[in-house]
Write a protein that holds these residues in place. Sequence first.
Motif, PDB file in Angstrom:
ATOM      1  N   UNK A 148       0.842  -1.202   0.000  1.00 21.03           N
ATOM      2  CA  UNK A 148       0.000   0.000   0.000  1.00 21.03           C
ATOM      3  C   UNK A 148       0.873   1.248   0.000  1.00 21.03           C
ATOM      4  N   UNK A 149       0.260   2.420   0.243  1.00 21.38           N
ATOM      5  CA  UNK A 149       0.979   3.684   0.154  1.00 21.38           C
ATOM      6  C   UNK A 149       2.066   3.825   1.218  1.00 21.38           C
ATOM      7  N   UNK A 150       1.913   3.170   2.379  1.00 18.03           N
ATOM      8  CA  UNK A 150       2.924   3.250   3.442  1.00 18.03           C
ATOM      9  C   UNK A 150       4.014   2.205   3.301  1.00 18.03           C
ATOM     10  N   UNK A 151       3.935   1.363   2.259  1.00 22.75           N
ATOM     11  CA  UNK A 151       4.935   0.326   2.066  1.00 22.75           C
ATOM     12  C   UNK A 151       4.635  -0.981   2.768  1.00 22.75           C
ATOM     13  N   UNK A 152       3.466  -1.055   3.392  1.00 27.31           N
ATOM     14  CA  UNK A 152       3.058  -2.280   4.077  1.00 27.31           C
ATOM     15  C   UNK A 152       2.458  -3.249   3.054  1.00 27.31           C
ATOM     16  N   UNK A 153       2.616  -4.573   3.282  1.00 30.09           N
ATOM     17  CA  UNK A 153       1.972  -5.538   2.368  1.00 30.09           C
ATOM     18  C   UNK A 153       0.465  -5.316   2.321  1.00 30.09           C
ATOM     19  N   UNK A 154      -0.073  -5.359   1.115  1.00 30.05           N
ATOM     20  CA  UNK A 154      -1.511  -5.108   0.937  1.00 30.05           C
ATOM     21  C   UNK A 154      -2.329  -6.319   1.237  1.00 30.05           C
TER      22      UNK A 154
END
Length: 154
Positions: A148-154
Amino acid sequence: MTAERLFNLAAEFAQATGNAERFHARTASATDDDRTAITVKAVSWEGIAAQRREALRTELREALRGTVTAMPDEELPVAIWQRRHVEIRATTLDAARVRVRYSPAQAVALGTALIAFATLTDQRGGGILGDILATFPPTTGASQEPRDEEGEPA
C-alpha cells in the motif's frame, strides 16, 4: 505421399459424390418400383463418397503435417481481412506466402502474449523492452507482494 495419389483420391471422391447426386436426381422422375432401387444406389454411393472423403482428409493431413518456417512479410505483416479478421502474413523460405486469420479477440490475445514473451525474452538478454513497457515489472525470481501507500503488504 505423392501429388498423384492426392489427385486420385480427390477424383475418386468427386466421382462417388457425382454418382450419388445423379441417382438422387433420377429418383424424382422414377416410378415407384424403380424409385426404391435407385434410392438404394444413391445411398450406397453416399456411403462410398463419405469413405473417400475421409481417406482424402487423412492423406491431406498427413501430407501437410509439419512445421512451416516463415518470416514476417516485410511490406505488410499484419492486415485486416474483409473487415472481420486480422491477418498475419509471412513468407516461407521457398517464397511461398502463408496467411493466418484471427478473430479480433484472438488477435488481441495473440498480441498480448507476443508482447509478454518478447519482454521476458528481452529482459533475460539484457534488453530495454522492460523499461519501455513499464506495465511488465522486471523478473527477479523473487515474488514481489503488492504494497500500500505506506509500504506495508496489501
